[in-house]
Enzyme design. Structure first.
Site, PDB file in Angstrom:
ATOM      1  N   ASP A  30      18.911  19.963   7.236  1.00  0.00           N
ATOM      2  CA  ASP A  30      19.546  18.688   6.888  1.00  0.00           C
ATOM      3  C   ASP A  30      19.803  18.566   5.383  1.00  0.00           C
ATOM      4  O   ASP A  30      19.055  19.111   4.577  1.00  0.00           O
ATOM      5  CB  ASP A  30      18.663  17.525   7.364  1.00  0.00           C
ATOM      6  CG  ASP A  30      19.438  16.221   7.419  1.00  0.00           C
ATOM      7  OD1 ASP A  30      20.687  16.251   7.466  1.00  0.00           O
ATOM      8  OD2 ASP A  30      18.796  15.149   7.408  1.00  0.00           O
ATOM      9  N   ASN A  78      26.586  16.229  17.033  1.00  0.00           N
ATOM     10  CA  ASN A  78      27.393  16.660  15.875  1.00  0.00           C
ATOM     11  C   ASN A  78      28.879  16.841  16.188  1.00  0.00           C
ATOM     12  O   ASN A  78      29.704  16.909  15.271  1.00  0.00           O
ATOM     13  CB  ASN A  78      26.830  17.951  15.268  1.00  0.00           C
ATOM     14  CG  ASN A  78      25.544  17.747  14.488  1.00  0.00           C
ATOM     15  OD1 ASN A  78      24.732  18.661  14.339  1.00  0.00           O
ATOM     16  ND2 ASN A  78      25.318  16.547  13.969  1.00  0.00           N
TER      17      ASN A  78
HETATM   18  C1  FPP Z   1      23.010  18.791   8.726  1.00  0.00           C
HETATM   19  O1  FPP Z   1      23.327  18.365   7.420  1.00  0.00           O
HETATM   20  C2  FPP Z   1      23.552  20.125   8.981  1.00  0.00           C
HETATM   21  C3  FPP Z   1      24.399  20.448   9.999  1.00  0.00           C
HETATM   22  C4  FPP Z   1      24.859  19.473  10.994  1.00  0.00           C
HETATM   23  C5  FPP Z   1      24.954  21.813  10.129  1.00  0.00           C
HETATM   24  C6  FPP Z   1      24.043  22.967   9.786  1.00  0.00           C
HETATM   25  C7  FPP Z   1      24.814  24.214   9.898  1.00  0.00           C
HETATM   26  C8  FPP Z   1      24.833  25.239   9.014  1.00  0.00           C
HETATM   27  C9  FPP Z   1      23.921  25.322   7.828  1.00  0.00           C
HETATM   28  C10 FPP Z   1      25.801  26.352   9.191  1.00  0.00           C
HETATM   29  C11 FPP Z   1      25.517  27.509  10.051  1.00  0.00           C
HETATM   30  C12 FPP Z   1      24.139  27.744  10.494  1.00  0.00           C
HETATM   31  C13 FPP Z   1      23.589  28.965  10.686  1.00  0.00           C
HETATM   32  C14 FPP Z   1      22.251  29.021  11.322  1.00  0.00           C
HETATM   33  C15 FPP Z   1      24.240  30.236  10.301  1.00  0.00           C
HETATM   34  P1  FPP Z   1      24.200  17.038   7.229  1.00  0.00           P
HETATM   35  O2  FPP Z   1      25.617  17.421   7.172  1.00  0.00           O
HETATM   36  O3  FPP Z   1      23.849  16.046   8.296  1.00  0.00           O
HETATM   37  O4  FPP Z   1      23.698  16.552   5.836  1.00  0.00           O
HETATM   38  P2  FPP Z   1      23.646  15.031   5.332  1.00  0.00           P
HETATM   39  O5  FPP Z   1      22.502  14.384   6.054  1.00  0.00           O
HETATM   40  O6  FPP Z   1      23.378  15.187   3.870  1.00  0.00           O
HETATM   41  O7  FPP Z   1      24.968  14.406   5.619  1.00  0.00           O
END
Ligand code: FPP
Length: 252
Positions: A30, A78
């Site tokens: 996150d 998501n």
């Molecule tokens: C949450 O941060 C993150 C995600 C929904 C996506 C995570 C995916 C990756 C890191 C890419 C690929 C993964 C792998 C395992 C290769 P957020 O966007 O909710 O952050 P925020 O809370 O700051 O908005």
């Protein structure tokens, strides 16, 4: 226990007992969006850096001997994000799987995928199948990537599968135990996480491993996932090692 990975100058490594590591670490990836927004960049830039951080941390977990690593990469919720953000995450996953296909045998790292893969592109599902097939031949560290995953959906999926077995006459409802039900979950055969790490500071589970985290120790840090480092992992493990795990019992 001393390890070659220790750097004398790195005091966070000195806080960790490498002979008593958690067997299974779970991570909610996150804070990617906030990391990007704070730099005036599009959210997708945060996911790109976040996927690099994942590579670094997964490799380090393997190097120090963590047997199981499970990460929450994409939840059932998501899909509600803007299409370009969803597309970026899917293309980062694709890139990671393509690389993994070339390296997992050499590194003896198994990959497993938890979640409902049916809405993924045919291309991504084929890569998932190829990774699964390679993993079947390997024995090393097991990295589980949760994609289109939700903890409640996982429990419903397991309950449905159990009900089908009942209808088929293979099992009886009264025979069901917690141990048996675990075999119906995506995580069948994997021990429950010892430590759940949540970067980004939110104090919630967000529908992640609801069944499996019943007795998991939780470590929350304000550090955003793209900034998460080996040092931060050391801090999380050291915090875990200071905990008194009683599993509902009392200290003897
Ligand atoms: C949450 O941060 C993150 C995600 C929904 C996506 C995570 C995916 C990756 C890191 C890419 C690929 C993964 C792998 C395992 C290769 P957020 O966007 O909710 O952050 P925020 O809370 O700051 O908005």
């Amino acid at each position: 226990m001393k390890l070659a990975f220790w750097k004398k100058s790195d005091d966070t490594a000195g806080q960790v007992d490498f002979g008593r590591l958690p067997r299974h670490i779970a991570v909610i990836l996150d804070g990617n969006g906030r990391w990007a927004q704070r730099r005036g960049l599009p959210r997708t830039a945060g996911h790109k850096v976040g996927s690099e951080t994942f590579r670094t941390i997964a490799t380090y977990c393997r190097d120090i001997g963590i047997a199981y690593l499970t990460v929450y990469a994409f939840s059932t919720e998501n899909w509600r994000r803007p299409q370009d953000e969803v597309d970026t995450i899917m293309s980062l996953l694709k890139r990671y799987l393509l690389e993994a296909i070339d390296t997992m045998e050499r590194d003896n790292v198994r990959l497993r995928f938890m979640g409902d893969m049916t809405p993924l592109s045919v291309e991504l599902r084929e890569l998932v199948d190829r990774c699964n097939a390679i993993s079947d031949r390997l024995t090393g560290c097991l990295c589980s990537i949760c994609i289109n995953y939700g903890g409640r959906a996982e429990i419903v999926h397991g309950a449905r599968a159990f009900a089908k077995d009942c209808v088929a006459g293979a099992v009886k409802p009264e025979d069901l135990t917690e141990e048996m039900f675990e075999n119906y979950l995506y995580s069948a055969g994997i021990p429950s996480p010892d430590l759940l790490i949540r970067p980004g500071g939110e104090l919630r589970l967000s529908n992640f491993l609801l069944w499996q985290c019943a007795y998991t120790e939780i470590y929350v840090t304000d550090v955003l996932w793209p900034d998460f480092s080996k040092e931060e992992l050391h801090r999380a493990i050291a915090s875990y090692q200071r905990r008194d795990r009683r599993f509902g019992g009392v200290k003897r």
